[in-house]
Write a protein that holds these residues in place. Structure first.
Motif, PDB file in Angstrom:
ATOM      1  N   TYR A   1       3.285   8.750   4.238  1.00  0.00           N
ATOM      2  CA  TYR A   1       3.571   7.381   3.784  1.00  0.00           C
ATOM      3  C   TYR A   1       3.149   7.145   2.321  1.00  0.00           C
ATOM      4  O   TYR A   1       3.070   6.011   1.855  1.00  0.00           O
ATOM      5  CB  TYR A   1       2.906   6.368   4.726  1.00  0.00           C
ATOM      6  CG  TYR A   1       3.572   6.452   6.083  1.00  0.00           C
ATOM      7  CD1 TYR A   1       4.835   5.903   6.299  1.00  0.00           C
ATOM      8  CD2 TYR A   1       2.985   7.176   7.104  1.00  0.00           C
ATOM      9  CE1 TYR A   1       5.476   6.056   7.516  1.00  0.00           C
ATOM     10  CE2 TYR A   1       3.624   7.326   8.330  1.00  0.00           C
ATOM     11  CZ  TYR A   1       4.878   6.769   8.523  1.00  0.00           C
ATOM     12  OH  TYR A   1       5.532   6.933   9.717  1.00  0.00           O
ATOM     13  N   GLU A   2       2.827   8.264   1.659  1.00  0.00           N
ATOM     14  CA  GLU A   2       2.519   8.232   0.226  1.00  0.00           C
ATOM     15  C   GLU A   2       1.408   7.245  -0.145  1.00  0.00           C
ATOM     16  O   GLU A   2       1.546   6.431  -1.053  1.00  0.00           O
ATOM     17  CB  GLU A   2       3.785   7.949  -0.584  1.00  0.00           C
ATOM     18  CG  GLU A   2       4.778   9.080  -0.472  1.00  0.00           C
ATOM     19  CD  GLU A   2       6.035   8.853  -1.285  1.00  0.00           C
ATOM     20  OE1 GLU A   2       5.997   8.090  -2.252  1.00  0.00           O
ATOM     21  OE2 GLU A   2       7.063   9.449  -0.915  1.00  0.00           O
ATOM     22  N   VAL A   3       0.350   7.314   0.638  1.00  0.00           N
ATOM     23  CA  VAL A   3      -0.824   6.516   0.281  1.00  0.00           C
ATOM     24  C   VAL A   3      -1.735   7.474  -0.485  1.00  0.00           C
ATOM     25  O   VAL A   3      -2.564   8.184   0.091  1.00  0.00           O
ATOM     26  CB  VAL A   3      -1.517   5.964   1.540  1.00  0.00           C
ATOM     27  CG1 VAL A   3      -2.686   5.060   1.152  1.00  0.00           C
ATOM     28  CG2 VAL A   3      -0.511   5.199   2.386  1.00  0.00           C
ATOM     29  N   LYS A   4      -1.546   7.492  -1.787  1.00  0.00           N
ATOM     30  CA  LYS A   4      -2.103   8.600  -2.557  1.00  0.00           C
ATOM     31  C   LYS A   4      -3.629   8.639  -2.566  1.00  0.00           C
ATOM     32  O   LYS A   4      -4.235   9.689  -2.495  1.00  0.00           O
ATOM     33  CB  LYS A   4      -1.559   8.539  -3.987  1.00  0.00           C
ATOM     34  CG  LYS A   4      -0.095   8.912  -3.982  1.00  0.00           C
ATOM     35  CD  LYS A   4       0.517   8.803  -5.329  1.00  0.00           C
ATOM     36  CE  LYS A   4       2.011   9.078  -5.232  1.00  0.00           C
ATOM     37  NZ  LYS A   4       2.715   8.652  -6.415  1.00  0.00           N
TER      38      LYS A   4
ATOM     39  N   LEU B   1      -5.575   0.894   5.223  1.00  0.00           N
ATOM     40  CA  LEU B   1      -4.648   0.133   4.385  1.00  0.00           C
ATOM     41  C   LEU B   1      -5.200  -1.262   4.069  1.00  0.00           C
ATOM     42  O   LEU B   1      -4.930  -1.839   3.028  1.00  0.00           O
ATOM     43  CB  LEU B   1      -3.285   0.022   5.062  1.00  0.00           C
ATOM     44  CG  LEU B   1      -2.559   1.346   5.321  1.00  0.00           C
ATOM     45  CD1 LEU B   1      -1.227   1.105   6.001  1.00  0.00           C
ATOM     46  CD2 LEU B   1      -2.350   2.117   4.027  1.00  0.00           C
TER      47      LEU B   1
ATOM     48  N   ALA C   1      -1.238  10.019   5.179  1.00  0.00           N
ATOM     49  CA  ALA C   1      -1.243   9.619   3.762  1.00  0.00           C
ATOM     50  C   ALA C   1      -0.123  10.320   3.012  1.00  0.00           C
ATOM     51  O   ALA C   1       0.518   9.733   2.135  1.00  0.00           O
ATOM     52  CB  ALA C   1      -2.591   9.942   3.131  1.00  0.00           C
TER      53      ALA C   1
ATOM     54  N   ARG D   1       0.801  -1.222   0.000  1.00  0.00           N
ATOM     55  CA  ARG D   1       0.000   0.000   0.000  1.00  0.00           C
ATOM     56  C   ARG D   1       0.835   1.274   0.000  1.00  0.00           C
ATOM     57  O   ARG D   1       0.359   2.318  -0.399  1.00  0.00           O
ATOM     58  CB  ARG D   1      -0.911   0.031   1.250  1.00  0.00           C
ATOM     59  CG  ARG D   1      -1.939  -1.044   1.291  1.00  0.00           C
ATOM     60  CD  ARG D   1      -2.998  -0.792   0.231  1.00  0.00           C
ATOM     61  NE  ARG D   1      -4.005  -1.845   0.227  1.00  0.00           N
ATOM     62  CZ  ARG D   1      -4.027  -2.848  -0.619  1.00  0.00           C
ATOM     63  NH1 ARG D   1      -3.094  -2.939  -1.542  1.00  0.00           N
ATOM     64  NH2 ARG D   1      -4.971  -3.762  -0.567  1.00  0.00           N
ATOM     65  N   SER D   2       2.039   1.176   0.518  1.00  0.00           N
ATOM     66  CA  SER D   2       2.810   2.413   0.681  1.00  0.00           C
ATOM     67  C   SER D   2       4.264   2.208   0.272  1.00  0.00           C
ATOM     68  O   SER D   2       4.953   1.335   0.815  1.00  0.00           O
ATOM     69  CB  SER D   2       2.743   2.863   2.146  1.00  0.00           C
ATOM     70  OG  SER D   2       3.902   3.573   2.495  1.00  0.00           O
TER      71      SER D   2
END
Ligand code: SAM
Length: 919
Positions: A196-199, A174, A193, A137-138
């Motif tokens: 942790y770059e969870v776009k 996630l 987000a 996810r990240s």
């Protein structure tokens, strides 16, 4: 295995989790918490009712499963739910207590960590999770856990600046792609987000926060968005700020921002100015058309509602210099403002952040007055603003000294150390020096470069900054020419310089830049050119022959392609925000579930509106984006003739047809002009002519157009297009029960390739323009410079990158009125009167162009005279009525007026001569 859409409450997805790491062959993702799943699963056992079945029913029906199969599946699902409950991180608190007694398959712990105390956040417990899920996810987690970093070795990830609840919600997201948001949670999750770059989560939170935006919270939202790179929220907040500048600039947060983060203030102000200029330009161009002399956008009227004073800008400039590590407003502040508890903001943030508290106290000691000065100075005239000011004003304005004395008098000498005094003096001096430097570098009044200066410039390397500055200045002056122009300079001189500079800066040839200059007022011209510098959004079209949009979206989201429905106007389009896998190489792409297709190219097909079982010709089909869309709308019924003249482009067309499962299409390869002979006259229900063109609307995709297309190319395309459109009309059967239409489109912005071609067709065949059925887009030109087109040309549609955020495009829809070839009875001729004045921004023309046009004009006049004669005999009374409406003043009147003018001039001359003689 059934695979439902992500909106479906029963959504689960079985797929290979991690191809490089086969620890888990499959991962079952629960879309909702296990409790909900159990409940839903139980509900499924009842008969589906129309009201409550919703998505599940559709998914169920689509899967064509029997009741027995479904029951079995529910049982399986239940057992999976029970199994997953053992380790579900959603239930982590209770899970934690039973941890020693129940099996646990998690392999990493996430800890909400308080950096200040160096301990986990009070009342929190570690949240267990699976490395595999986190890494899928990240990318940040992936980097942490797939390398020899501390986190991967210890199996613990410390997450600072987060509440325990937010951390749980984050992990839950996630796993499930779901989050229950309120204002605070949306802020918290957005921070995570971003980190942790969870776009997709970030976009989700942004959307939520945007939906809650109001003018009171806009400033803090803007600042927050800035801090966490939330561009959508940033844009939305800025737009609200700009609309409410006067009110916003009086808020406390604004004053604080000037102190804490002056860069943001400067940025907002720049956007505000630019908006002012644009509004003024739009109004000016409107104004120019009337004869009124009092412009509402004279410099006085253009004064912004909130002009930042020199003092505020100096203060901002100094603060930028002096700023060390000031913290920006945090999410809590935004939440508080949203609840309209202004006082709580400070206390909350004070409590939360000691550093901020200290900084605020220093700021209020040093710059408190400058803050209040700012609001008082809101009444200053625009002349005191940085744009209208001059050196004298800077030196003489009380702002500087007031600022200094104000801050000095307010200082508590006890509280400030000598070191701070010294530092502050240096910072102030630097700020002033910088300001002076800037002032010296920017002359107050822009003047056009002399010939010598231009020659000098040409000898050196291009000065891009200088060019850019000059372009801005010229655009500003052209937007309010009468007030701002340099004495004695003509509009033409500015235009010529602008063309040169735009050509050098953006790399266009003279022909293209001149064409755009003729087409758009200066500010809009800049918007267009800037839009060409950026790529358009990536868009996909769902192939409804194979899948549904929401199903496709669900699958692609799971593959790491962040997307959304394209827009209200399309039921099949998706827009891709970003992607972790190539969107042109997914299994779904290979299986033909979608076509990568620009948004603008949906439009001609929508205008064509193909019906099932029809006979349709796509005259210029490769690579097949539109053919495959037509086939989908026809549900693979009827027949499409997909023609592509160039043989080497045929394979792309056929492979797309095959990939997308199109079975109702015959591919052929002829010159489109010959097609009526091959396919027959009056035989098709509809014809699409997506014509070969100069591509001047798609410069962002193909930069080479900037220099490769010249006037001759465009004229050649126009000639070909005119031949092709007649062929298209000849193939259509005017008596078709369901159709009788031709849609003509190009990705060119040139009038000769668009309106001119349609106008030609209207003259040559018995066709009329009908609405395109697209509820957006700008109407086509009815007049362009000296050209006059049939009034119905306003039914055509133009699409622009800077207006519609899609490639430049033109669409026209024609209805064939009769199968008789030859001169139409319906064309209501509008005389192509020559106009005395040029376009809005061109006073005179360059001689070359003049010459060329003279030839064209003569040619046209001869052919028009002939066609006029013919039509006069044939025109029906109704058309005649129409014609009256658009008739310009009679020629006699014009010549009479001219004669009078000349006479007056002669008289004046005579008088002057005789007075000279007398003297
Ligand atoms: C704008 S593209 C078509 C794009 C296509 N309609 C789509 O949506 O994928 C124009 C096509 O016309 C073809 N073409 C050029 N001259 C032609 C002619 N005389 N007759 C038919 N096609 C022609 C070009 O090779 C080019 O593939």
């Amino acid at each position: 295995m059934m695979q439902c859409s992500p909106n479906c409450p029963l959504f689960f997805y079985i797929g290979q989790l991690d191809e490089t790491n086969h620890r888990f062959k499959y991962l079952i993702e629960l879309h909702v918490s296990s409790t909900i799943i159990t409940t839903t699963a139980a509900a499924i056992q009842h008969e589906y009712g129309a009201a409550d079945a919703g998505t599940c029913r559709e998914c169920y029906e689509e899967a064509s499963e029997t009741e027995e199969e479904l029951k079995r599946e529910i049982e399986e699902l239940k057992s999976k739910v029970n199994f997953l409950r053992f380790w579900s991180p959603v239930d982590s608190r209770s899970h934690h207590y039973h941890r020693s007694t129940t099996p646990c398959f998690t392999d990493v712990l996430l800890v909400a960590f308080d950096e200040d105390s160096g301990k986990p956040v009070a009342n929190s417990v570690p949240v267990p999770a699976n490395k595999a899920v986190l890494t899928s996810r990240s990318p940040v987690f992936r980097a942490m856990l797939e390398t020899e970093m501390e986190e991967s070795l210890s199996g613990t990830i410390k997450i600072s600046d987060v509440s325990y609840d937010a951390l749980r919600a984050f992990v839950n997201y996630l796993y499930t792609a779901e989050a229950c948001l309120d204002d605070e949670m949306a802020c918290d999750l957005l921070v995570l987000a971003d980190k942790y770059e969870v776009k997709h989560l970030k976009i989700y939170c942004e959307k939520f926060l945007i939906s809650k935006l109001n003018w009171e919270s806009s400033l803090l939202s803007y600042s927050f968005a800035h801090q966490h790179n939330a561009n959508n929220l940033l844009d939305a907040s800025l737009s609200i700020i700009l609309d409410n500048m006067e009110k916003v600039s009086k808020r406390e947060e604004y004053m604080e921002l000037v102190e804490k983060d002056p860069r943001i203030v400067v940025e907002i102000y720049e956007a505000y100015l630019s908006k002012q200029v644009n509004t003024a330009a739009a109004a000016d161009s409107h104004e120019d058309k009337s004869t009124s002399t009092s412009s509402p956008f004279s410099p006085r009227r253009r004064q912004p509602a909130f002009p930042p004073t020199r003092a505020s800008l100096i203060s901002a400039s100094m603060a930028i210099k002096g700023k060390k590590s000031q913290k920006k407003p945090n999410r809590k502040e935004i939440v508080s403002v949203k609840s309209k508890k202004k006082n709580d903001i400070l206390s909350e943030s004070d409590m939360e952040d000691e550093e901020l508290q200290q900084q605020q106290s220093i700021n209020s000691d040093e710059g408190g007055d400058s803050g209040s000065e700012l609001s008082l100075d809101g009444d200053d005239t625009y002349a005191r603003d940085v744009l209208g000011g001059n050196d004298d004003e800077v030196k003489g304005s009380g702002s500087d000294s007031e600022l200094d004395s104000g801050s000095d008098s307010d200082r508590d000498p006890q509280a400030e150390s000598a070191a701070i005094d010294r530092e502050s003096a240096i910072v102030q001096q630097e700020g002033q020096d910088e300001l002076q430097l800037n002032i010296k570098e920017q002359p107050d009044e822009f003047r056009l470069p002399t010939q010598e200066e231009l020659e000098e410039e040409a000898r050196g390397p291009p000065d891009l900054t200088g060019l850019q500055q000059r372009i801005k200045e010229i655009v500003r002056i052209l937007s309010n020419f009468s007030s701002l122009r340099q004495e004695g300079a003509t509009r033409k001189q500015y235009i010529e310089q602008l063309k040169l500079d735009l050509g050098s800066y953006y790399g266009y040839n003279e022909y293209l830049i001149s064409s755009f200059v003729e087409m758009f007022p200066p500010v809009e011209l800049m918007e267009l050119i800037e839009a060409f510098e950026k790529p358009r959004p990536i868009t996909l079209r769902t192939n409804t022959l194979k899948t549904r949009r929401r199903d496709l979206a669900g699958v692609l989201l799971n593959r790491g392609i962040n997307l959304d429905p394209l827009s209200k106007w399309s039921k099949v389009g998706l827009v891709v925000y970003d992607h972790q896998v190539p969107y042109g190489a997914t299994p779904e792409y290979m299986a033909g579930h979608y076509m990568v297709q620009s948004a603008s190219s949906f439009l001609p097909v929508m205008a064509l509106a193909p019906q099932e079982k029809e006979r349709i010709v796509d005259m210029a089909a490769s690579p097949g984006g539109k053919t495959t869309y037509i086939a989908a709308l026809m549900k693979n019924t009827g027949i499409i003739y997909a023609n592509e003249m160039k043989e080497k482009r045929l394979s792309k067309l056929t492979s797309n047809l095959q990939r997308l499962g199109v079975t109702n299409t015959v591919v052929c390869s002829y010159d489109g002009k010959e097609l009526p002979k091959v396919l027959g006259h009056n035989t098709a229900d509809r014809v699409l002519l997506d014509a070969p063109c100069s591509g001047t609307g798609v410069i962002s995709k193909d930069e080479s157009v900037k220099t490769s297309k010249n006037a001759i190319d465009v004229q050649n395309f126009s000639r070909l297009q005119k031949e092709l459109i007649l062929a298209a009309i000849d193939m259509v059967d005017a008596n078709s029960k369901s159709g009788g239409y031709v849609v003509y489109s190009t990705c060119s912005l040139m009038v000769v390739e668009n309106e001119d071609v349609i106008d030609y067709a209207l003259k040559k065949r018995d066709v009329k323009l009908v609405p395109c059925g697209l509820d957006f887009g700008r109407p086509g030109f009815v007049r362009f410079r000296e050209r006059r087109f049939h009034p119905s040309l306003e039914k055509t549609r133009r699409f622009y990158p800077h207006v519609h955020n899609m490639d430049g495009f033109f669409v026209a829809k024609l209805k064939k009125m009769s199968n008789s070839k030859g001169v139409p009875g319906t064309y209501s001729e509008v005389q192509e009167e020559e106009v005395e004045e040029g376009s809005e921004i061109m006073e005179e023309e360059i001689p070359q162009q003049k010459q060329k046009k003279e030839v064209l004009r003569k040619e046209k006049k001869t052919s028009n005279d002939a066609s006029l004669k013919r039509k006069k005999q044939e025109e029906k009374p109704a058309a005649f009525e129409k014609r009256k409406k658009y008739k310009p003043p009679p020629r006699e009147e014009i010549s009479k007026a001219r004669e009078e003018k000349r006479e007056a001039l002669r008289e004046a001359k005579k008088k002057t001569k005789s007075s000279i003689k007398k003297r």
